[in-house]
Design a protein around this motif. Structure first.
Motif, PDB file in Angstrom:
ATOM      1  N   LYS A 288      38.561  60.429  -4.233  1.00 12.28           N
ATOM      2  CA  LYS A 288      39.906  60.802  -3.796  1.00 12.28           C
ATOM      3  C   LYS A 288      39.897  62.164  -3.115  1.00 12.28           C
ATOM      4  O   LYS A 288      40.576  62.365  -2.109  1.00 12.28           O
ATOM      5  CB  LYS A 288      40.867  60.786  -4.979  1.00 12.28           C
ATOM      6  CG  LYS A 288      41.150  59.370  -5.466  1.00 12.28           C
ATOM      7  CD  LYS A 288      42.023  59.348  -6.690  1.00 12.28           C
ATOM      8  CE  LYS A 288      42.220  57.906  -7.171  1.00 12.28           C
ATOM      9  NZ  LYS A 288      43.003  57.845  -8.398  1.00 12.28           N
ATOM     10  N   LYS A 289      39.116  63.104  -3.640  1.00  7.77           N
ATOM     11  CA  LYS A 289      39.009  64.431  -3.021  1.00  7.77           C
ATOM     12  C   LYS A 289      38.443  64.332  -1.615  1.00  7.77           C
ATOM     13  O   LYS A 289      38.807  65.109  -0.738  1.00  7.77           O
ATOM     14  CB  LYS A 289      38.105  65.347  -3.852  1.00  7.77           C
ATOM     15  CG  LYS A 289      38.742  65.874  -5.101  1.00  7.77           C
ATOM     16  CD  LYS A 289      37.751  66.765  -5.853  1.00  7.77           C
ATOM     17  CE  LYS A 289      38.256  67.111  -7.224  1.00  7.77           C
ATOM     18  NZ  LYS A 289      37.260  67.873  -8.008  1.00  7.77           N
ATOM     19  N   LEU A 290      37.543  63.386  -1.415  1.00  8.51           N
ATOM     20  CA  LEU A 290      36.924  63.193  -0.107  1.00  8.51           C
ATOM     21  C   LEU A 290      37.786  62.358   0.834  1.00  8.51           C
ATOM     22  O   LEU A 290      37.400  62.107   1.971  1.00  8.51           O
ATOM     23  CB  LEU A 290      35.558  62.529  -0.267  1.00  8.51           C
ATOM     24  CG  LEU A 290      34.493  63.355  -0.983  1.00  8.51           C
ATOM     25  CD1 LEU A 290      33.257  62.505  -1.274  1.00  8.51           C
ATOM     26  CD2 LEU A 290      34.116  64.567  -0.137  1.00  8.51           C
ATOM     27  N   GLY A 291      38.943  61.909   0.351  1.00 10.06           N
ATOM     28  CA  GLY A 291      39.831  61.108   1.177  1.00 10.06           C
ATOM     29  C   GLY A 291      39.352  59.678   1.357  1.00 10.06           C
ATOM     30  O   GLY A 291      39.624  59.052   2.377  1.00 10.06           O
ATOM     31  N   LYS A 292      38.637  59.156   0.393  1.00  9.82           N
ATOM     32  CA  LYS A 292      38.076  57.806   0.503  1.00  9.82           C
ATOM     33  C   LYS A 292      38.762  56.843  -0.450  1.00  9.82           C
ATOM     34  O   LYS A 292      38.123  55.999  -1.080  1.00  9.82           O
ATOM     35  CB  LYS A 292      36.570  57.855   0.230  1.00  9.82           C
ATOM     36  CG  LYS A 292      35.809  58.675   1.249  1.00  9.82           C
ATOM     37  CD  LYS A 292      34.331  58.570   1.037  1.00  9.82           C
ATOM     38  CE  LYS A 292      33.596  59.289   2.147  1.00  9.82           C
ATOM     39  NZ  LYS A 292      32.163  59.072   2.067  1.00  9.82           N
ATOM     40  N   GLU A 293      40.086  56.947  -0.531  1.00  6.52           N
ATOM     41  CA  GLU A 293      40.837  56.074  -1.420  1.00  6.52           C
ATOM     42  C   GLU A 293      40.685  54.607  -1.034  1.00  6.52           C
ATOM     43  O   GLU A 293      40.569  53.740  -1.899  1.00  6.52           O
ATOM     44  CB  GLU A 293      42.324  56.444  -1.436  1.00  6.52           C
ATOM     45  CG  GLU A 293      42.631  57.774  -2.089  1.00  6.52           C
ATOM     46  CD  GLU A 293      42.606  58.939  -1.109  1.00  6.52           C
ATOM     47  OE1 GLU A 293      42.259  58.735   0.083  1.00  6.52           O
ATOM     48  OE2 GLU A 293      42.922  60.059  -1.534  1.00  6.52           O
ATOM     49  N   LYS A 294      40.669  54.330   0.276  1.00  2.42           N
ATOM     50  CA  LYS A 294      40.550  52.943   0.730  1.00  2.42           C
ATOM     51  C   LYS A 294      39.201  52.353   0.333  1.00  2.42           C
ATOM     52  O   LYS A 294      39.133  51.203  -0.117  1.00  2.42           O
ATOM     53  CB  LYS A 294      40.729  52.856   2.240  1.00  2.42           C
ATOM     54  CG  LYS A 294      42.145  53.111   2.693  1.00  2.42           C
ATOM     55  CD  LYS A 294      42.286  52.977   4.181  1.00  2.42           C
ATOM     56  CE  LYS A 294      43.707  53.287   4.605  1.00  2.42           C
ATOM     57  NZ  LYS A 294      43.873  53.171   6.061  1.00  2.42           N
ATOM     58  N   GLU A 295      38.130  53.123   0.494  1.00  3.17           N
ATOM     59  CA  GLU A 295      36.810  52.645   0.107  1.00  3.17           C
ATOM     60  C   GLU A 295      36.742  52.413  -1.403  1.00  3.17           C
ATOM     61  O   GLU A 295      36.151  51.442  -1.861  1.00  3.17           O
ATOM     62  CB  GLU A 295      35.723  53.645   0.520  1.00  3.17           C
ATOM     63  CG  GLU A 295      35.514  53.751   2.022  1.00  3.17           C
ATOM     64  CD  GLU A 295      36.391  54.811   2.673  1.00  3.17           C
ATOM     65  OE1 GLU A 295      37.419  55.217   2.087  1.00  3.17           O
ATOM     66  OE2 GLU A 295      36.048  55.222   3.785  1.00  3.17           O
ATOM     67  N   LEU A 296      37.354  53.312  -2.164  1.00  2.00           N
ATOM     68  CA  LEU A 296      37.374  53.184  -3.619  1.00  2.00           C
ATOM     69  C   LEU A 296      38.112  51.918  -4.028  1.00  2.00           C
ATOM     70  O   LEU A 296      37.638  51.157  -4.876  1.00  2.00           O
ATOM     71  CB  LEU A 296      38.040  54.409  -4.247  1.00  2.00           C
ATOM     72  CG  LEU A 296      38.178  54.412  -5.765  1.00  2.00           C
ATOM     73  CD1 LEU A 296      36.814  54.343  -6.439  1.00  2.00           C
ATOM     74  CD2 LEU A 296      38.935  55.654  -6.217  1.00  2.00           C
ATOM     75  N   GLU A 297      39.251  51.677  -3.415  1.00  2.00           N
ATOM     76  CA  GLU A 297      40.038  50.483  -3.741  1.00  2.00           C
ATOM     77  C   GLU A 297      39.265  49.210  -3.378  1.00  2.00           C
ATOM     78  O   GLU A 297      39.268  48.240  -4.139  1.00  2.00           O
ATOM     79  CB  GLU A 297      41.383  50.533  -3.018  1.00  2.00           C
ATOM     80  CG  GLU A 297      42.421  49.628  -3.608  1.00  2.00           C
ATOM     81  CD  GLU A 297      42.674  49.879  -5.090  1.00  2.00           C
ATOM     82  OE1 GLU A 297      42.797  48.883  -5.829  1.00  2.00           O
ATOM     83  OE2 GLU A 297      42.738  51.039  -5.529  1.00  2.00           O
TER      84      GLU A 297
END
Length: 68
Positions: free
Chosen positions: A45-54
């Motif tokens: 989330k800190k790296l702005g990778k919420e979409k990849e995480l989801e």
């Protein structure tokens, strides 16, 4: 991918501990915390990778459903 690395690192630490190499309980606890799922998600989330995480969570859920 990072999750697999974290689990592998933890396994290595436990094995080394069992061999008497000198990995303390504190070292193991620190590694467990560093490579925890919560820490991984927070870093994504800190790296702005919420979409990849989801997307990764969805793949894992699908994989679990396929395995059952």
């Amino acid at each position: 991918m990072k999750r697999t690395f974290g689990i592998s690192a933890l396994v290595v630490a436990v094995l080394l501990c069992g061999c008497g190499v000198g990995v303390s309980e504190q070292d193991t606890a620190n590694m467990r915390k560093e490579f925890s799922e919560e820490n991984y998600e927070a870093n994504m989330k800190k790296l702005g990778k919420e979409k990849e995480l989801e997307a990764e969570k969805q793949r894992q859920a699908q994989s679990q459903q396929d395995g059952q």
